[in-house]
Scaffold this motif. Structure first.
Motif, PDB file in Angstrom:
ATOM      1  N   PRO A  98      25.186 -15.229  -2.988  1.00 39.53           N
ATOM      2  CA  PRO A  98      25.867 -15.481  -4.271  1.00 39.53           C
ATOM      3  C   PRO A  98      26.533 -16.848  -4.255  1.00 39.53           C
ATOM      4  N   LYS A 125      27.934  -8.670  -1.910  1.00 42.25           N
ATOM      5  CA  LYS A 125      26.614  -8.592  -2.524  1.00 42.25           C
ATOM      6  C   LYS A 125      25.923  -7.281  -2.192  1.00 42.25           C
ATOM      7  N   ASP A 184      31.564 -13.610  -3.257  1.00 40.47           N
ATOM      8  CA  ASP A 184      31.542 -12.218  -3.702  1.00 40.47           C
ATOM      9  C   ASP A 184      30.745 -11.334  -2.757  1.00 40.47           C
ATOM     10  N   THR A 240      25.577  -9.641  -6.945  1.00 42.98           N
ATOM     11  CA  THR A 240      26.929  -9.304  -6.488  1.00 42.98           C
ATOM     12  C   THR A 240      27.166  -7.810  -6.676  1.00 42.98           C
TER      13      THR A 240
END
Length: 165
Positions: free
Chosen positions: A51, A57, A55, A10
């Protein structure tokens, strides 16, 4: 020996890795190559990593520096000897039972490899990119190469090279 590795993570974790100058070792009991920091050999595999949440990345690029005797390639003849030696030991031991999932058993065997070979800092292997639909001996599914680094001191020159939100 210098190894180029790509690590999907992330954005927040990537920024922390850059800031702290080190990775956090993954420690799940389902890690395919045991406890450590996971890298792909190919950038595209790290870029495809997803992820668990939505989120943002990034892909980190690192150079891993180890001596030849600190690297174990499970795809090589030497790696097969080490792997089979551990499996043979498990088969004759009354105290060791591999009755978990495939991932847990794989992790347990790799943990034994790490424990019985303390000089090793990196283990590499190739894995299928998709689950098998059939139980066959010859497996022609596409494979990707991964490696696990046990020692942050071996990881150098980490930088963010790709962002994908």
């Amino acid at each position: 020996m210098l190894i180029t590795g790509y690590h999907g993570t992330t954005l927040d974790c990537g920024n922390n890795i850059i800031k702290e100058g080190q990775y956090h070792l993954s420690s799940s009991k389902t890690e395919w190559l045991g406890k450590g920091v996971y890298f792909y050999v190919n950038f595209s595999d790290a870029f495809e990593w997803k992820p668990k949440s939505g989120d943002e990345k990034v892909v980190l690029h690192s150079v891993i520096k180890v001596k030849d005797d600190e690297f174990l390639d499970l795809d090589s003849d030497e790696g097969a000897v080490v792997w089979n030696r551990i499996l043979d030991y498990i088969c004759v031991s009354e105290n060791i039972v591999l009755d978990g999932t495939h991932e847990e058993n794989q992790c347990a065997v790799c943990k034994m490899i790490w424990d019985s070979n303390p000089q090793i800092k990196v283990i590499a292997a190739s894995f299928a990119t998709a689950p098998s639909k059939a139980k066959v001996l010859i497996d022609r599914r596409k494979r990707r190469r991964e490696f696990c680094v046990r020692d942050n001191e071996s990881i150098r020159c980490t930088q963010i090279i790709a962002y994908r939100g």
